[in-house]
Design a protein around this motif. Structure first.
Motif, PDB file in Angstrom:
ATOM      1  N   TRP A  33       0.830  -1.206   0.000  1.00 18.06           N
ATOM      2  CA  TRP A  33       0.000   0.000   0.000  1.00 18.06           C
ATOM      3  C   TRP A  33       0.862   1.254   0.000  1.00 18.06           C
ATOM      4  O   TRP A  33       1.938   1.290   0.603  1.00 18.06           O
ATOM      5  CB  TRP A  33      -0.897   0.029   1.231  1.00 18.06           C
ATOM      6  CG  TRP A  33      -1.831   1.205   1.248  1.00 18.06           C
ATOM      7  CD1 TRP A  33      -3.031   1.310   0.620  1.00 18.06           C
ATOM      8  CD2 TRP A  33      -1.620   2.464   1.912  1.00 18.06           C
ATOM      9  NE1 TRP A  33      -3.593   2.551   0.838  1.00 18.06           N
ATOM     10  CE2 TRP A  33      -2.744   3.286   1.642  1.00 18.06           C
ATOM     11  CE3 TRP A  33      -0.598   2.973   2.707  1.00 18.06           C
ATOM     12  CZ2 TRP A  33      -2.879   4.581   2.128  1.00 18.06           C
ATOM     13  CZ3 TRP A  33      -0.719   4.273   3.195  1.00 18.06           C
ATOM     14  CH2 TRP A  33      -1.852   5.064   2.911  1.00 18.06           C
ATOM     15  N   ALA A  34       0.398   2.286  -0.705  1.00 17.83           N
ATOM     16  CA  ALA A  34       1.042   3.587  -0.708  1.00 17.83           C
ATOM     17  C   ALA A  34      -0.046   4.654  -0.711  1.00 17.83           C
ATOM     18  O   ALA A  34      -1.134   4.441  -1.265  1.00 17.83           O
ATOM     19  CB  ALA A  34       1.943   3.758  -1.933  1.00 17.83           C
ATOM     20  N   PRO A  35       0.201   5.819  -0.093  1.00 20.85           N
ATOM     21  CA  PRO A  35      -0.836   6.855   0.014  1.00 20.85           C
ATOM     22  C   PRO A  35      -1.411   7.298  -1.323  1.00 20.85           C
ATOM     23  O   PRO A  35      -2.598   7.632  -1.412  1.00 20.85           O
ATOM     24  CB  PRO A  35      -0.107   8.015   0.709  1.00 20.85           C
ATOM     25  CG  PRO A  35       0.983   7.349   1.492  1.00 20.85           C
ATOM     26  CD  PRO A  35       1.421   6.187   0.646  1.00 20.85           C
ATOM     27  N   ASP A  36      -0.591   7.284  -2.383  1.00 20.38           N
ATOM     28  CA  ASP A  36      -1.095   7.769  -3.669  1.00 20.38           C
ATOM     29  C   ASP A  36      -2.095   6.817  -4.324  1.00 20.38           C
ATOM     30  O   ASP A  36      -2.705   7.151  -5.337  1.00 20.38           O
ATOM     31  CB  ASP A  36       0.065   8.066  -4.627  1.00 20.38           C
ATOM     32  CG  ASP A  36       0.911   6.826  -4.933  1.00 20.38           C
ATOM     33  OD1 ASP A  36       0.583   5.722  -4.458  1.00 20.38           O
ATOM     34  OD2 ASP A  36       1.918   6.979  -5.660  1.00 20.38           O
ATOM     35  N   GLN A  37      -2.274   5.631  -3.741  1.00 20.05           N
ATOM     36  CA  GLN A  37      -3.282   4.703  -4.261  1.00 20.05           C
ATOM     37  C   GLN A  37      -4.690   5.070  -3.785  1.00 20.05           C
ATOM     38  O   GLN A  37      -5.681   4.607  -4.350  1.00 20.05           O
ATOM     39  CB  GLN A  37      -2.953   3.275  -3.818  1.00 20.05           C
ATOM     40  CG  GLN A  37      -1.637   2.738  -4.345  1.00 20.05           C
ATOM     41  CD  GLN A  37      -1.220   1.456  -3.635  1.00 20.05           C
ATOM     42  OE1 GLN A  37      -1.942   0.940  -2.782  1.00 20.05           O
ATOM     43  NE2 GLN A  37      -0.036   0.945  -3.980  1.00 20.05           N
ATOM     44  N   SER A  38      -4.788   5.867  -2.758  1.00 21.81           N
ATOM     45  CA  SER A  38      -6.076   6.187  -2.147  1.00 21.81           C
ATOM     46  C   SER A  38      -6.786   7.310  -2.897  1.00 21.81           C
ATOM     47  O   SER A  38      -6.173   8.317  -3.265  1.00 21.81           O
ATOM     48  CB  SER A  38      -5.870   6.603  -0.685  1.00 21.81           C
ATOM     49  OG  SER A  38      -7.090   6.992  -0.106  1.00 21.81           O
ATOM     50  N   LYS A  39      -8.073   7.140  -3.123  1.00 23.70           N
ATOM     51  CA  LYS A  39      -8.899   8.178  -3.740  1.00 23.70           C
ATOM     52  C   LYS A  39      -9.430   9.163  -2.697  1.00 23.70           C
ATOM     53  O   LYS A  39     -10.069  10.160  -3.048  1.00 23.70           O
ATOM     54  CB  LYS A  39     -10.093   7.546  -4.465  1.00 23.70           C
ATOM     55  CG  LYS A  39      -9.719   6.590  -5.585  1.00 23.70           C
ATOM     56  CD  LYS A  39     -10.970   5.967  -6.179  1.00 23.70           C
ATOM     57  CE  LYS A  39     -10.627   4.958  -7.259  1.00 23.70           C
ATOM     58  NZ  LYS A  39     -11.848   4.315  -7.813  1.00 23.70           N
ATOM     59  N   SER A  63      -9.312  11.864   0.514  1.00 22.29           N
ATOM     60  CA  SER A  63      -8.480  12.958   1.012  1.00 22.29           C
ATOM     61  C   SER A  63      -7.750  12.546   2.286  1.00 22.29           C
ATOM     62  O   SER A  63      -8.132  11.585   2.962  1.00 22.29           O
ATOM     63  CB  SER A  63      -9.345  14.190   1.305  1.00 22.29           C
ATOM     64  OG  SER A  63     -10.228  13.920   2.391  1.00 22.29           O
ATOM     65  N   SER A  64      -6.704  13.292   2.625  1.00 24.20           N
ATOM     66  CA  SER A  64      -5.911  12.969   3.808  1.00 24.20           C
ATOM     67  C   SER A  64      -6.755  13.017   5.080  1.00 24.20           C
ATOM     68  O   SER A  64      -6.700  12.102   5.916  1.00 24.20           O
ATOM     69  CB  SER A  64      -4.736  13.948   3.921  1.00 24.20           C
ATOM     70  OG  SER A  64      -4.004  13.717   5.111  1.00 24.20           O
ATOM     71  N   ARG A  81      -9.107  10.112   5.192  1.00 22.87           N
ATOM     72  CA  ARG A  81      -8.487   8.858   5.638  1.00 22.87           C
ATOM     73  C   ARG A  81      -8.418   8.797   7.155  1.00 22.87           C
ATOM     74  O   ARG A  81      -8.707   7.765   7.758  1.00 22.87           O
ATOM     75  CB  ARG A  81      -7.084   8.711   5.031  1.00 22.87           C
ATOM     76  CG  ARG A  81      -7.065   8.399   3.556  1.00 22.87           C
ATOM     77  CD  ARG A  81      -5.743   7.806   3.111  1.00 22.87           C
ATOM     78  NE  ARG A  81      -4.611   8.699   3.310  1.00 22.87           N
ATOM     79  CZ  ARG A  81      -4.201   9.597   2.415  1.00 22.87           C
ATOM     80  NH1 ARG A  81      -4.858   9.748   1.287  1.00 22.87           N
ATOM     81  NH2 ARG A  81      -3.150  10.359   2.665  1.00 22.87           N
TER      82      ARG A  81
END
Length: 320
Positions: free
Chosen positions: A64-70, A72-73, A76
């Motif tokens: 997993w990496a943060p840029d995979q998430s749709k 917002s910070s 999350r």
């Protein structure tokens, strides 16, 4: 309907057992109303399964990496807090089953509520992992730590304290879920949390109506319970790892803060029940009512100060 019980006329005669018995008819009526309006829904229908793929580990997938998430910070952060709160359902069930019992209308409601709440953790976790919205390793470690601590709410003084607490807490959870969905930036997440928020609102109505009956039946004791709960309210997730920092981020992000707590959680319930306008109270009830009114005035002032600081902070951040 007027709730009376001749042999329980004195305030000191209202033991928890007596109140549970006296409110059984109200619980049955509210349970039937709830079952009539609650709509069946399927958690799997709210999860974007086609987005899923293997993680690293024994399945030899992608880490997993943060840029995979749709999402917002801040979204999350709120999703993790909201899911960890839902995860502690076994402890919540134990609390209310111990207080309300497992028999009759009370027991039927306890089990129905637990079954409905169980769907929330199911669909949220499936969504988060399938869409890679959050770090799965961190999420699981937090879950283990939080659930290992269990849960014991702050208001175990009486059955009425518990009813008052959940009346406000269910609405607070609804508001938090709804605002998280709007902040998330992902329409799929927003739709899922809106569905959960609908459940939470129905649960709030059940407990709010039960609290209304309690105010009619034992007004002094109910008023004192409301005062105690409102003036010392904490969300059930306050014991989870990193909660203070997460709560601060959620407050700045407009998901849950003092203004929202005052305007969208406490005030609607108090206004609906006409708590500050209740008459026929004895000395203890009147004192609790007065203290509650003073507290709400002070909280509104605190919320105004928070609003000013938040606006200034956001303005500075926008310029930087």
């Amino acid at each position: 309907m007027t709730l009376t019980s001749p042999h329980l006329a004195r305030p000191d005669a209202w033991s928890d057992t007596a109140l549970l018995y006296a409110l059984e008819e109200v619980v049955e009526r509210e349970l039937n109303r709830h079952l009539g309006v609650a709509k069946e829904w399927m958690p799997h229908e709210y999860v974007p399964w086609s987005d899923g793929r293997n993680f690293d580990g024994i399945m030899e997938g992608e880490a997993w990496a943060p840029d995979q998430s749709k999402v917002s910070s801040i979204g999350r952060t709120a999703l993790v807090v909201n899911l960890l709160t839902e995860d502690n359902l076994p402890s919540y069930h134990h609390e209310i089953a111990t207080l309300f019992g497992r028999d009759g209308a009370w027991g039927t409601w306890v089990h129905r509520w637990t079954a409905e709440e169980g769907r929330h953790a199911i669909v949220m976790r499936d969504y988060l992992l399938t869409s890679r919205a959050v770090d799965p390793v961190e999420l699981e470690r937090f879950r283990m730590m939080h659930m290992s601590e269990g849960f014991e709410h702050d208001h175990r003084h009486s059955m009425l304290h518990s009813v008052a607490y959940v009346a406000f807490q269910e609405l607070a959870t609804r508001v938090s879920h709804r605002n998280t969905g709007r902040e998330s930036g992902d329409p799929v997440c927003d739709r899922m949390l809106a569905r959960i928020a609908t459940d939470e609102n129905l649960h709030m109505v059940f407990y709010r109506n039960l609290l209304a009956a309690s105010l009619q039946l034992a007004p002094d004791l109910a008023m004192q319970a409301i005062r105690d709960v409102v003036t010392a309210f904490r969300m059930p997730g306050h014991g989870m790892p990193g909660f203070e920092r997460a709560a601060a981020r959620m407050a700045l992000g407009g998901i849950y803060n003092l203004r929202i707590h005052h305007d969208d959680v406490l005030q609607p319930v108090l206004r609906h029940l006409k708590v500050l306008d209740t008459t026929g109270l004895g000395p203890d009830g009147l004192r609790a009512q007065e203290e509650l009114g003073l507290y709400m005035g002070g909280l509104n002032e605190q919320a105004a100060r928070f609003d000013a600081k938040r606006d200034a902070f956001l303005a500075r951040r926008a310029k930087s």
